[in-house]
Scaffold this motif. Structure first.
Motif, mmCIF file in Angstrom:
data_model
loop_
_atom_site.group_PDB
_atom_site.id
_atom_site.type_symbol
_atom_site.label_atom_id
_atom_site.label_comp_id
_atom_site.label_asym_id
_atom_site.label_seq_id
_atom_site.Cartn_x
_atom_site.Cartn_y
_atom_site.Cartn_z
ATOM 1 N N GLY A 54 0.470 62.624 67.694
ATOM 2 C CA GLY A 54 0.574 61.177 67.864
ATOM 3 C C GLY A 54 -0.570 60.440 67.200
ATOM 4 N N SER A 55 -1.782 60.995 67.323
ATOM 5 C CA SER A 55 -2.953 60.342 66.735
ATOM 6 C C SER A 55 -2.873 60.313 65.213
ATOM 7 N N PHE A 56 -2.468 61.431 64.613
ATOM 8 C CA PHE A 56 -2.446 61.488 63.145
ATOM 9 C C PHE A 56 -1.277 60.704 62.552
ATOM 10 N N ILE A 57 -0.158 60.667 63.250
ATOM 11 C CA ILE A 57 0.949 59.833 62.763
ATOM 12 C C ILE A 57 0.542 58.361 62.818
ATOM 13 N N SER A 58 -0.134 57.975 63.906
ATOM 14 C CA SER A 58 -0.620 56.594 64.021
ATOM 15 C C SER A 58 -1.594 56.265 62.895
ATOM 16 N N LEU A 59 -2.450 57.233 62.553
ATOM 17 C CA LEU A 59 -3.388 57.018 61.446
ATOM 18 C C LEU A 59 -2.649 56.872 60.123
ATOM 19 N N ALA A 60 -1.632 57.710 59.924
ATOM 20 C CA ALA A 60 -0.892 57.701 58.663
ATOM 21 C C ALA A 60 -0.169 56.380 58.433
ATOM 22 N N ILE A 61 0.282 55.742 59.516
ATOM 23 C CA ILE A 61 1.013 54.475 59.365
ATOM 24 C C ILE A 61 0.137 53.268 59.717
ATOM 25 N N SER A 62 -1.170 53.489 59.824
ATOM 26 C CA SER A 62 -2.061 52.430 60.313
ATOM 27 C C SER A 62 -2.054 51.194 59.403
ATOM 28 N N GLY A 155 -15.882 57.096 57.204
ATOM 29 C CA GLY A 155 -14.748 57.886 57.687
ATOM 30 C C GLY A 155 -14.459 57.642 59.157
ATOM 31 N N ASP A 156 -14.736 56.429 59.638
ATOM 32 C CA ASP A 156 -14.607 56.151 61.065
ATOM 33 C C ASP A 156 -13.189 56.280 61.584
ATOM 34 N N MET A 157 -12.194 55.890 60.789
ATOM 35 C CA MET A 157 -10.817 55.958 61.248
ATOM 36 C C MET A 157 -10.401 57.408 61.492
ATOM 37 N N VAL A 158 -10.765 58.301 60.574
ATOM 38 C CA VAL A 158 -10.422 59.714 60.735
ATOM 39 C C VAL A 158 -11.197 60.329 61.898
ATOM 40 N N THR A 159 -12.488 59.972 62.005
ATOM 41 C CA THR A 159 -13.314 60.512 63.093
ATOM 42 C C THR A 159 -12.755 60.141 64.456
ATOM 43 N N LEU A 160 -12.410 58.863 64.631
ATOM 44 C CA LEU A 160 -11.843 58.429 65.907
ATOM 45 C C LEU A 160 -10.502 59.091 66.180
ATOM 46 N N THR A 161 -9.727 59.323 65.127
ATOM 47 C CA THR A 161 -8.439 59.994 65.291
ATOM 48 C C THR A 161 -8.639 61.418 65.788
ATOM 49 N N LEU A 162 -9.605 62.127 65.211
ATOM 50 C CA LEU A 162 -9.895 63.493 65.651
ATOM 51 C C LEU A 162 -10.367 63.519 67.107
ATOM 52 N N ILE A 163 -11.267 62.604 67.443
ATOM 53 C CA ILE A 163 -11.768 62.537 68.825
ATOM 54 C C ILE A 163 -10.622 62.227 69.783
ATOM 55 N N GLN A 164 -9.782 61.254 69.399
ATOM 56 C CA GLN A 164 -8.634 60.896 70.243
ATOM 57 C C GLN A 164 -7.692 62.080 70.389
ATOM 58 N N GLY A 165 -7.478 62.830 69.303
ATOM 59 C CA GLY A 165 -6.603 63.995 69.358
ATOM 60 C C GLY A 165 -7.124 65.060 70.300
ATOM 61 N N VAL A 166 -8.430 65.314 70.255
ATOM 62 C CA VAL A 166 -9.031 66.327 71.130
ATOM 63 C C VAL A 166 -8.891 65.927 72.598
#
Length: 296
Positions: A54-62, A155-166
């Motif tokens: 869910g986190s990475f799909i949200s990032l991909a369509i952000s 790279g804040d968007m990717v970092t937050l996505t990884l943290i949210q995913g974990v």
């Protein structure tokens, strides 16, 4: 209403996609072959697919989502001197920060704000509100743009996505374990997964989700300090301080909920326990941090 409909449709689509992914992975459930015990391996796969997926799909369509939620219009061909200056400023800052040229957009809002989003450093969007353009000087707008470009460069968007995913993965996993324990040990259900499992899992996921959000929001606030420092480095400390001071006097209208963490100005500020649930540190704290920095 449009925002709510877009939010619901997007999330339903994400659930469908992730369900298909689980099916392709051969997922058949979280119980073991006996139908009584938990299969922790399968549960971890389930939690990871939904937690990270869910986190990475949200990032991909952000970028797509941001444009539709705010009505941001990408500047493909500048219509006036102000738009030409915006594009040229972002281009110069991006080159200095070592990232690809982001898309530059303007959205209609009386509140002074700006945001950056995108799935990578070389595929980003930087947008500013019409209210920010009207209320700030060119130097202050330059500092705001530098802040947003720094978000991308860091790279804040990717970092937050990884943290949210974990944290999502842990929340989903632990809430099901708690639900299973209540269902089997307390309610004495011996076959399959009973109603107690589902009710307890939902309640536990809500509770753990609130606690986990404190972790994510802590990192969100920390990235604002880093972006302020990056903005000071690219545009100058005094310009960055002046921009934050101007934000204090502007209309406090946050971005849509799904994007509030990405704006330079978050929700109206809180202190004490409220601060734990804020996406941004208080502006006074950010200004104080900049004044202590060595950037000129």
């Amino acid at each position: 209403m449009k925002r709510i409909a877009l939010f619901l449709i997007t999330n339903i689509a994400i659930l469908v996609v992730l369900s298909i992914v689980l099916s392709l992975l051969g997922f058949t459930g979280i119980l073991d072959e006996t139908g009584r015990g938990l299969d922790y391996g399968s549960l971890l796969v389930f939690a990871a697919v939904f937690g990270f997926g869910g986190s990475f799909i949200s990032l991909a369509i952000s970028k797509w989502m941001a444009k539709r939620l705010t009505g941001a219009k990408v500047i493909t061909s500048p219509r006036n001197q102000a738009e030409a200056w915006l594009v040229e400023t972002v281009k110069n800052q991006a080159a200095r920060a070592g990232i690809g040229m982001p898309e530059v957009a303007v959205y209609d809002s009386d509140a002074p704000n700006a945001f950056a989003t995108g799935m990578s450093k070389n595929n980003a969007l930087v947008a500013v509100s019409t209210g920010l353009m009207r209320s700030m000087t060119q130097d202050e707008v330059e500092a705001v743009l530098a802040h947003e470009v720094s978000h991308v460069a860091n790279g804040d968007m990717v970092t937050l996505t990884l943290i949210q995913g974990v944290v999502n993965t842990f929340v989903i996993f632990i809430s099901r374990v708690v639900g299973y324990f209540v269902d089997r040990v307390i309610l004495k259900n011996e076959e399959g997964l009973g109603l107690g499992f589902f009710i307890t899992s939902i309640v536990a996921q809500i509770v753990f989700g609130i606690l986990a959000s404190v972790v994510v929001l802590y990192f969100s606030r920390e990235r604002e300090y880093r972006a302020d420092a990056g903005g000071a480095k690219l545009a100058g400390r005094e310009k960055m301080i002046a921009a934050l001071e101007k934000l204090k006097r502007g209309a406090q209208e946050p971005l849509p909920e799904q994007m509030s963490a990405f704006g330079i100005n978050g929700k109206p500020e809180g202190h004490g326990l409220k601060l734990l649930f804020m996406t941004h540190p208080p502006l006074d704290d950010r200004i104080a941090a900049l004044k202590k920095s060595s950037f000129q």
